[in-house]
Design a protein around this motif. Structure first.
Motif, PDB file in Angstrom:
ATOM      1  N   LEU A 149       0.168 -32.178  16.815  1.00  0.00           N
ATOM      2  CA  LEU A 149       1.069 -30.896  16.315  1.00  0.00           C
ATOM      3  C   LEU A 149       2.160 -31.365  15.128  1.00  0.00           C
ATOM      4  O   LEU A 149       2.125 -30.581  14.223  1.00  0.00           O
ATOM      5  N   LYS A 150       2.555 -32.581  15.214  1.00  0.00           N
ATOM      6  CA  LYS A 150       3.375 -32.844  14.235  1.00  0.00           C
ATOM      7  C   LYS A 150       2.631 -33.026  12.912  1.00  0.00           C
ATOM      8  O   LYS A 150       2.982 -32.735  11.722  1.00  0.00           O
ATOM      9  N   ALA A 151       1.549 -33.414  12.911  1.00  0.00           N
ATOM     10  CA  ALA A 151       0.411 -33.502  11.861  1.00  0.00           C
ATOM     11  C   ALA A 151      -0.002 -32.159  11.387  1.00  0.00           C
ATOM     12  O   ALA A 151       0.141 -32.172   9.927  1.00  0.00           O
ATOM     13  N   ILE A 152      -0.070 -31.166  12.073  1.00  0.00           N
ATOM     14  CA  ILE A 152      -0.286 -29.737  11.561  1.00  0.00           C
ATOM     15  C   ILE A 152       1.005 -29.244  10.928  1.00  0.00           C
ATOM     16  O   ILE A 152       0.795 -28.583   9.665  1.00  0.00           O
ATOM     17  N   ALA A 153       2.019 -29.577  11.504  1.00  0.00           N
ATOM     18  CA  ALA A 153       3.251 -28.990  11.024  1.00  0.00           C
ATOM     19  C   ALA A 153       3.643 -29.487   9.731  1.00  0.00           C
ATOM     20  O   ALA A 153       3.693 -29.059   8.688  1.00  0.00           O
ATOM     21  N   GLU A 154       3.383 -30.769   9.465  1.00  0.00           N
ATOM     22  CA  GLU A 154       3.604 -31.589   8.130  1.00  0.00           C
ATOM     23  C   GLU A 154       2.320 -30.793   6.964  1.00  0.00           C
ATOM     24  O   GLU A 154       2.768 -30.681   6.012  1.00  0.00           O
ATOM     25  N   ALA A 155       1.313 -30.835   7.487  1.00  0.00           N
ATOM     26  CA  ALA A 155       0.084 -30.398   6.600  1.00  0.00           C
ATOM     27  C   ALA A 155       0.554 -28.941   6.211  1.00  0.00           C
ATOM     28  O   ALA A 155       0.181 -28.542   4.978  1.00  0.00           O
ATOM     29  N   TYR A 156       1.050 -28.208   7.126  1.00  0.00           N
ATOM     30  CA  TYR A 156       1.078 -26.592   6.948  1.00  0.00           C
ATOM     31  C   TYR A 156       2.414 -26.693   5.915  1.00  0.00           C
ATOM     32  O   TYR A 156       2.416 -25.536   4.977  1.00  0.00           O
ATOM     33  N   THR A 157       3.439 -27.501   6.141  1.00  0.00           N
ATOM     34  CA  THR A 157       4.505 -27.265   5.104  1.00  0.00           C
ATOM     35  C   THR A 157       4.004 -27.691   3.837  1.00  0.00           C
ATOM     36  O   THR A 157       4.629 -27.097   2.735  1.00  0.00           O
ATOM     37  N   ALA A 158       3.144 -28.675   3.556  1.00  0.00           N
ATOM     38  CA  ALA A 158       2.776 -29.007   2.376  1.00  0.00           C
ATOM     39  C   ALA A 158       1.716 -27.859   1.632  1.00  0.00           C
ATOM     40  O   ALA A 158       1.775 -27.742   0.452  1.00  0.00           O
ATOM     41  N   HIS A 159       1.130 -27.360   2.836  1.00  0.00           N
ATOM     42  CA  HIS A 159       0.048 -26.436   2.296  1.00  0.00           C
ATOM     43  C   HIS A 159       0.224 -25.115   3.116  1.00  0.00           C
ATOM     44  O   HIS A 159      -0.526 -24.893   3.961  1.00  0.00           O
ATOM     45  N   PRO A 160       0.952 -24.320   2.762  1.00  0.00           N
ATOM     46  CA  PRO A 160       1.377 -23.288   3.992  1.00  0.00           C
ATOM     47  C   PRO A 160      -0.033 -21.979   3.731  1.00  0.00           C
ATOM     48  O   PRO A 160      -0.011 -21.351   4.485  1.00  0.00           O
ATOM     49  N   PHE A 161      -0.737 -22.121   2.636  1.00  0.00           N
ATOM     50  CA  PHE A 161      -1.910 -21.222   2.724  1.00  0.00           C
ATOM     51  C   PHE A 161      -3.056 -21.754   3.646  1.00  0.00           C
ATOM     52  O   PHE A 161      -3.940 -21.090   3.643  1.00  0.00           O
ATOM     53  N   TYR A 162      -3.056 -22.794   4.179  1.00  0.00           N
ATOM     54  CA  TYR A 162      -4.110 -23.330   4.891  1.00  0.00           C
ATOM     55  C   TYR A 162      -4.219 -22.637   6.189  1.00  0.00           C
ATOM     56  O   TYR A 162      -3.340 -22.461   6.966  1.00  0.00           O
ATOM     57  N   GLY A 163      -5.582 -22.271   6.345  1.00  0.00           N
ATOM     58  CA  GLY A 163      -5.702 -21.630   7.914  1.00  0.00           C
ATOM     59  C   GLY A 163      -6.473 -22.654   8.427  1.00  0.00           C
ATOM     60  O   GLY A 163      -6.461 -23.813   8.373  1.00  0.00           O
ATOM     61  N   SER A 164      -7.114 -22.378   9.786  1.00  0.00           N
ATOM     62  CA  SER A 164      -7.627 -23.203  10.704  1.00  0.00           C
ATOM     63  C   SER A 164      -8.859 -24.160  10.177  1.00  0.00           C
ATOM     64  O   SER A 164      -8.835 -25.210  10.460  1.00  0.00           O
ATOM     65  N   ARG A 165      -9.682 -23.396   9.279  1.00  0.00           N
ATOM     66  CA  ARG A 165     -10.577 -24.112   8.579  1.00  0.00           C
ATOM     67  C   ARG A 165     -10.258 -25.289   7.756  1.00  0.00           C
ATOM     68  O   ARG A 165     -10.852 -26.340   8.167  1.00  0.00           O
ATOM     69  N   ARG A 166      -9.384 -25.064   6.959  1.00  0.00           N
ATOM     70  CA  ARG A 166      -9.022 -25.870   5.826  1.00  0.00           C
ATOM     71  C   ARG A 166      -8.103 -26.947   6.723  1.00  0.00           C
ATOM     72  O   ARG A 166      -8.160 -28.208   6.331  1.00  0.00           O
ATOM     73  N   MET A 167      -7.338 -26.641   7.768  1.00  0.00           N
ATOM     74  CA  MET A 167      -6.579 -27.398   8.382  1.00  0.00           C
ATOM     75  C   MET A 167      -7.478 -28.619   9.078  1.00  0.00           C
ATOM     76  O   MET A 167      -7.045 -29.782   9.254  1.00  0.00           O
ATOM     77  N   VAL A 168      -8.551 -28.034   9.517  1.00  0.00           N
ATOM     78  CA  VAL A 168      -9.442 -29.090  10.253  1.00  0.00           C
ATOM     79  C   VAL A 168      -9.782 -30.211   9.209  1.00  0.00           C
ATOM     80  O   VAL A 168      -9.935 -31.279   9.456  1.00  0.00           O
ATOM     81  N   ILE A 169     -10.188 -29.705   7.880  1.00  0.00           N
ATOM     82  CA  ILE A 169     -10.581 -30.712   7.024  1.00  0.00           C
ATOM     83  C   ILE A 169      -9.599 -31.754   6.804  1.00  0.00           C
ATOM     84  O   ILE A 169      -9.570 -32.727   6.435  1.00  0.00           O
ATOM     85  N   GLU A 170      -8.193 -31.059   6.629  1.00  0.00           N
ATOM     86  CA  GLU A 170      -7.156 -31.947   6.128  1.00  0.00           C
ATOM     87  C   GLU A 170      -6.908 -32.733   7.247  1.00  0.00           C
ATOM     88  O   GLU A 170      -6.691 -34.217   7.144  1.00  0.00           O
ATOM     89  N   LEU A 171      -6.984 -32.440   8.346  1.00  0.00           N
ATOM     90  CA  LEU A 171      -6.681 -33.384   9.892  1.00  0.00           C
ATOM     91  C   LEU A 171      -7.983 -34.502   9.826  1.00  0.00           C
ATOM     92  O   LEU A 171      -7.369 -35.875  10.119  1.00  0.00           O
ATOM     93  N   ASP A 172      -8.896 -34.195   9.496  1.00  0.00           N
ATOM     94  CA  ASP A 172      -9.837 -35.153   9.593  1.00  0.00           C
ATOM     95  C   ASP A 172      -9.941 -36.263   8.305  1.00  0.00           C
ATOM     96  O   ASP A 172     -10.143 -37.310   8.606  1.00  0.00           O
ATOM     97  N   GLN A 173      -9.140 -35.760   7.203  1.00  0.00           N
ATOM     98  CA  GLN A 173      -8.855 -36.772   6.261  1.00  0.00           C
ATOM     99  C   GLN A 173      -7.723 -37.747   6.608  1.00  0.00           C
ATOM    100  O   GLN A 173      -7.519 -38.866   6.442  1.00  0.00           O
ATOM    101  N   LEU A 174      -6.859 -37.199   7.797  1.00  0.00           N
ATOM    102  CA  LEU A 174      -5.638 -37.908   8.228  1.00  0.00           C
ATOM    103  C   LEU A 174      -6.181 -38.595   9.476  1.00  0.00           C
ATOM    104  O   LEU A 174      -5.373 -39.567   9.993  1.00  0.00           O
ATOM    105  N   GLY A 175      -7.541 -38.733   9.976  1.00  0.00           N
ATOM    106  CA  GLY A 175      -8.067 -39.432  10.989  1.00  0.00           C
ATOM    107  C   GLY A 175      -8.110 -38.653  12.152  1.00  0.00           C
ATOM    108  O   GLY A 175      -8.218 -39.457  13.273  1.00  0.00           O
TER     109      GLY A 175
END
Length: 193
Positions: free
Chosen positions: A61-87
């Protein structure tokens, strides 16, 4: 208190079991009220379980909130890619659920966003054809927010001179209200000419 509800007799909750008005075909025991009300036995005897928050879920949840703050235009698909890069190895449905929990949604244009509403007033662009050639001829203002880690947000309002591109005035606030922006404009107009 005994009465009819949908053709059934409802038992008096405060009367002893022997005093209940029980219709024929129902036994006088603890299940009588449950049977009369139409509630299943599993519902009555179900034990509510409190769920402890999972540390992995909280980290996600914290990782999603931080990624969304940096990129508020990310939807769930791009968020999965971002989280994958974070491990984090998560699927899209889980990310969708967690984004719903956080109240987040990707910024995407809706249908017909460029079509104006017929009752909306169209304001003229007053600077069309105006050559900005001296200071204090044209000012603009902007309001934005700055994230303060886990402490929330502060709001910044700035007044900028178009000619010199100089910040004439600015102010921070922890709340965004009209008085905040209006005070900033009033303070700057008192200082000029």
């Amino acid at each position: 208190m005994a009465g009819a509800a949908e053709g059934k007799v409802v038992a008096n909750l405060f009367a002893p079991a022997g005093d209940w008005d029980v219709p024929a075909g129902f036994a006088k025991n603890g299940d009588t009220l449950r049977e009369l009300s139409g509630v299943t036995r599993s519902t009555v005897y179900a034990v509510s379980q409190s769920v402890e928050p999972d540390t992995e879920e909280l980290a996600l949840l914290k990782a999603i909130a931080e990624a969304y703050t940096a990129h508020p235009f990310y939807g769930s698909r791009r968020m999965v890619i971002e989280l994958d890069q974070l491990g984090y190895q998560v699927n899209r449905k889980r990310v969708q659920r967690l984004m719903r929990v956080l109240g987040l949604a990707g910024m995407a244009p809706g249908p017909n966003t460029s079509r104006p509403h017929p009752q909306h007033q169209v304001y003229p662009y007053l600077l069309r054809g105006v050559e900005v050639d001296r200071p204090n001829q044209v000012w603009s203002t902007d309001i934005t927010y700055i994230r303060l880690g886990s402490r929330g947000f502060v709001y910044l309002v700035a007044i900028i001179d178009w000619y010199s591109r100089k910040v004439l005035s600015w102010r921070l606030s922890n709340t965004l209200d009209t008085a905040f922006a209006a005070r900033q404009g009033a303070m700057r107009s008192e200082r000029v000419e």
